[in-house]
Design a protein around this motif. Structure first.
Motif, PDB file in Angstrom:
ATOM      1  N   ARG A  64     -13.764  -8.925 -37.335  1.00 62.65           N
ATOM      2  CA  ARG A  64     -14.218 -10.304 -36.660  1.00 62.65           C
ATOM      3  C   ARG A  64     -15.417 -10.001 -35.760  1.00 62.65           C
ATOM      4  O   ARG A  64     -15.508  -8.884 -35.198  1.00 62.65           O
ATOM      5  CB  ARG A  64     -13.231 -10.637 -35.552  1.00 62.65           C
ATOM      6  CG  ARG A  64     -11.941 -11.025 -36.225  1.00 62.65           C
ATOM      7  CD  ARG A  64     -10.988 -12.124 -35.107  1.00 62.65           C
ATOM      8  NE  ARG A  64     -11.643 -13.232 -34.961  1.00 62.65           N
ATOM      9  CZ  ARG A  64     -11.695 -14.398 -35.877  1.00 62.65           C
ATOM     10  NH1 ARG A  64     -11.135 -14.373 -37.012  1.00 62.65           N
ATOM     11  NH2 ARG A  64     -12.009 -15.605 -35.570  1.00 62.65           N
ATOM     12  N   ILE A  65     -16.189 -10.930 -35.865  1.00 60.32           N
ATOM     13  CA  ILE A  65     -17.397 -10.706 -35.009  1.00 60.32           C
ATOM     14  C   ILE A  65     -17.536 -11.948 -33.860  1.00 60.32           C
ATOM     15  O   ILE A  65     -17.160 -12.972 -34.273  1.00 60.32           O
ATOM     16  CB  ILE A  65     -18.601 -11.113 -35.785  1.00 60.32           C
ATOM     17  CG1 ILE A  65     -18.751 -10.045 -36.691  1.00 60.32           C
ATOM     18  CG2 ILE A  65     -20.101 -11.149 -35.069  1.00 60.32           C
ATOM     19  CD1 ILE A  65     -19.862 -10.308 -37.983  1.00 60.32           C
ATOM     20  N   VAL A  66     -17.768 -11.645 -32.703  1.00 58.28           N
ATOM     21  CA  VAL A  66     -17.778 -12.513 -31.390  1.00 58.28           C
ATOM     22  C   VAL A  66     -19.323 -12.490 -31.116  1.00 58.28           C
ATOM     23  O   VAL A  66     -19.731 -11.231 -30.517  1.00 58.28           O
ATOM     24  CB  VAL A  66     -16.756 -12.054 -30.440  1.00 58.28           C
ATOM     25  CG1 VAL A  66     -17.012 -12.739 -29.194  1.00 58.28           C
ATOM     26  CG2 VAL A  66     -15.334 -12.077 -30.810  1.00 58.28           C
ATOM     27  N   VAL A  67     -19.968 -13.216 -30.896  1.00 57.48           N
ATOM     28  CA  VAL A  67     -21.117 -13.447 -30.475  1.00 57.48           C
ATOM     29  C   VAL A  67     -21.423 -13.954 -29.334  1.00 57.48           C
ATOM     30  O   VAL A  67     -20.641 -15.064 -28.864  1.00 57.48           O
ATOM     31  CB  VAL A  67     -22.287 -14.259 -31.374  1.00 57.48           C
ATOM     32  CG1 VAL A  67     -23.552 -14.185 -31.054  1.00 57.48           C
ATOM     33  CG2 VAL A  67     -22.162 -13.827 -33.117  1.00 57.48           C
ATOM     34  N   MET A  68     -22.338 -13.082 -28.399  1.00 57.02           N
ATOM     35  CA  MET A  68     -22.260 -13.439 -26.998  1.00 57.02           C
ATOM     36  C   MET A  68     -23.758 -13.817 -26.551  1.00 57.02           C
ATOM     37  O   MET A  68     -24.667 -13.147 -27.007  1.00 57.02           O
ATOM     38  CB  MET A  68     -21.839 -12.604 -25.972  1.00 57.02           C
ATOM     39  CG  MET A  68     -20.063 -12.413 -26.000  1.00 57.02           C
ATOM     40  SD  MET A  68     -19.568 -11.327 -24.802  1.00 57.02           S
ATOM     41  CE  MET A  68     -19.776 -12.460 -23.342  1.00 57.02           C
ATOM     42  N   ARG A  69     -23.947 -14.868 -25.586  1.00 59.18           N
ATOM     43  CA  ARG A  69     -25.262 -15.059 -25.152  1.00 59.18           C
ATOM     44  C   ARG A  69     -25.348 -15.415 -23.807  1.00 59.18           C
ATOM     45  O   ARG A  69     -24.434 -16.179 -23.461  1.00 59.18           O
ATOM     46  CB  ARG A  69     -26.007 -16.148 -25.973  1.00 59.18           C
ATOM     47  CG  ARG A  69     -27.485 -16.695 -25.641  1.00 59.18           C
ATOM     48  CD  ARG A  69     -28.130 -17.710 -26.333  1.00 59.18           C
ATOM     49  NE  ARG A  69     -29.416 -17.909 -26.009  1.00 59.18           N
ATOM     50  CZ  ARG A  69     -30.139 -18.571 -26.430  1.00 59.18           C
ATOM     51  NH1 ARG A  69     -29.783 -19.638 -27.254  1.00 59.18           N
ATOM     52  NH2 ARG A  69     -31.550 -18.758 -26.210  1.00 59.18           N
ATOM     53  N   ASP A  70     -25.925 -14.680 -23.152  1.00 59.88           N
ATOM     54  CA  ASP A  70     -26.113 -14.811 -21.522  1.00 59.88           C
ATOM     55  C   ASP A  70     -24.605 -14.710 -20.922  1.00 59.88           C
ATOM     56  O   ASP A  70     -24.244 -15.396 -20.009  1.00 59.88           O
ATOM     57  CB  ASP A  70     -26.599 -16.013 -21.200  1.00 59.88           C
ATOM     58  CG  ASP A  70     -27.990 -16.278 -21.565  1.00 59.88           C
ATOM     59  OD1 ASP A  70     -28.896 -15.403 -21.678  1.00 59.88           O
ATOM     60  OD2 ASP A  70     -28.584 -17.312 -21.941  1.00 59.88           O
ATOM     61  N   GLY A  71     -23.683 -13.880 -21.297  1.00 61.50           N
ATOM     62  CA  GLY A  71     -22.524 -13.785 -21.080  1.00 61.50           C
ATOM     63  C   GLY A  71     -21.268 -14.572 -21.293  1.00 61.50           C
ATOM     64  O   GLY A  71     -20.203 -14.599 -21.035  1.00 61.50           O
ATOM     65  N   GLU A  72     -21.838 -15.577 -22.424  1.00 59.03           N
ATOM     66  CA  GLU A  72     -21.020 -16.413 -22.606  1.00 59.03           C
ATOM     67  C   GLU A  72     -20.601 -16.344 -24.281  1.00 59.03           C
ATOM     68  O   GLU A  72     -21.502 -16.157 -25.145  1.00 59.03           O
ATOM     69  CB  GLU A  72     -21.576 -17.941 -22.468  1.00 59.03           C
ATOM     70  CG  GLU A  72     -20.558 -19.025 -22.781  1.00 59.03           C
ATOM     71  CD  GLU A  72     -21.346 -20.428 -22.723  1.00 59.03           C
ATOM     72  OE1 GLU A  72     -21.119 -21.338 -23.429  1.00 59.03           O
ATOM     73  OE2 GLU A  72     -21.981 -20.583 -21.782  1.00 59.03           O
ATOM     74  N   ILE A  73     -19.344 -16.515 -24.720  1.00 58.83           N
ATOM     75  CA  ILE A  73     -19.077 -16.459 -26.158  1.00 58.83           C
ATOM     76  C   ILE A  73     -19.498 -17.784 -26.848  1.00 58.83           C
ATOM     77  O   ILE A  73     -19.290 -18.789 -26.452  1.00 58.83           O
ATOM     78  CB  ILE A  73     -17.705 -16.388 -26.501  1.00 58.83           C
ATOM     79  CG1 ILE A  73     -17.145 -15.036 -25.888  1.00 58.83           C
ATOM     80  CG2 ILE A  73     -17.213 -16.407 -27.878  1.00 58.83           C
ATOM     81  CD1 ILE A  73     -15.677 -14.838 -26.055  1.00 58.83           C
TER      82      ILE A  73
END
Length: 172
Positions: free
Chosen positions: A130-139
């Motif tokens: 599984r891959i979880v992508v975060m941007r600026d601390g948000e999923i």
């Protein structure tokens, strides 16, 4: 839960040999497997580390060797959850592949969870399900790796993939 940090040189005491540094966790993790020395030997073989390096101090090793000892030190304790923060940053492509294999073997042997934090898409796709992508601390995206190139991916995920594609093509 135990972490493996990106900067191995900062996680070792420069006054201790690697053998002394690897003995330290035994003092504090009394509940660890009594076969820790066998586990250590097994991991040294998997990580292609010469036992003579145990007598060296951290600054006497290459960055790749030291990072592999950094990884070994945590894996020998067999934590229920392993947190890997950019652990391939000091490794070449061959060692990166080897690291992926070591982590996959670790999971197969222990069935313990892993959280891998990385910008290295090749390493991620070779190692995780599984891959979880975060941007600026948000999923912003969460998916099985087989859907990595799906049109449904979040725009930020698509941006990361575009950067990865450009880097990958430039290495060919």
């Amino acid at each position: 839960m135990l972490p493996i940090f990106q900067h191995a040189i900062e996680s070792f005491n420069t006054h201790l040999t690697l053998a002394q540094s690897l003995a330290e966790p035994k003092k504090y993790y009394k509940s660890i497997n009594s076969n820790i020395d066998l586990t250590l030997q097994h991991l040294m073989t998997q990580l292609n580390l010469d036992p003579e390096l145990l007598q060296a101090k951290p600054y006497q090793l290459s960055g790749g060797q030291l990072q592999r000892f950094n990884i070994l030190r945590t894996l020998m304790l067999q934590p229920e959850i392993l947190i890997c923060d950019e652990i391939t940053s000091n490794l070449d492509v061959l060692l990166e592949q080897q690291m992926s294999n070591v982590l996959l073997n670790y999971y197969e042997e222990t069935q313990h969870g892993m959280v891998i934090i990385s910008h290295d898409m090749a390493f991620i796709t070779a190692t995780v399900e599984r891959i979880v992508v975060m941007r600026d601390g948000e999923i912003v995206d969460d998916f099985h790796k087989k859907y990595l190139f799906s049109a449904e991916r979040h725009p930020y995920t698509q941006q990361l993939l575009a950067v990865y594609d450009v880097e990958w093509r430039s290495k060919k």
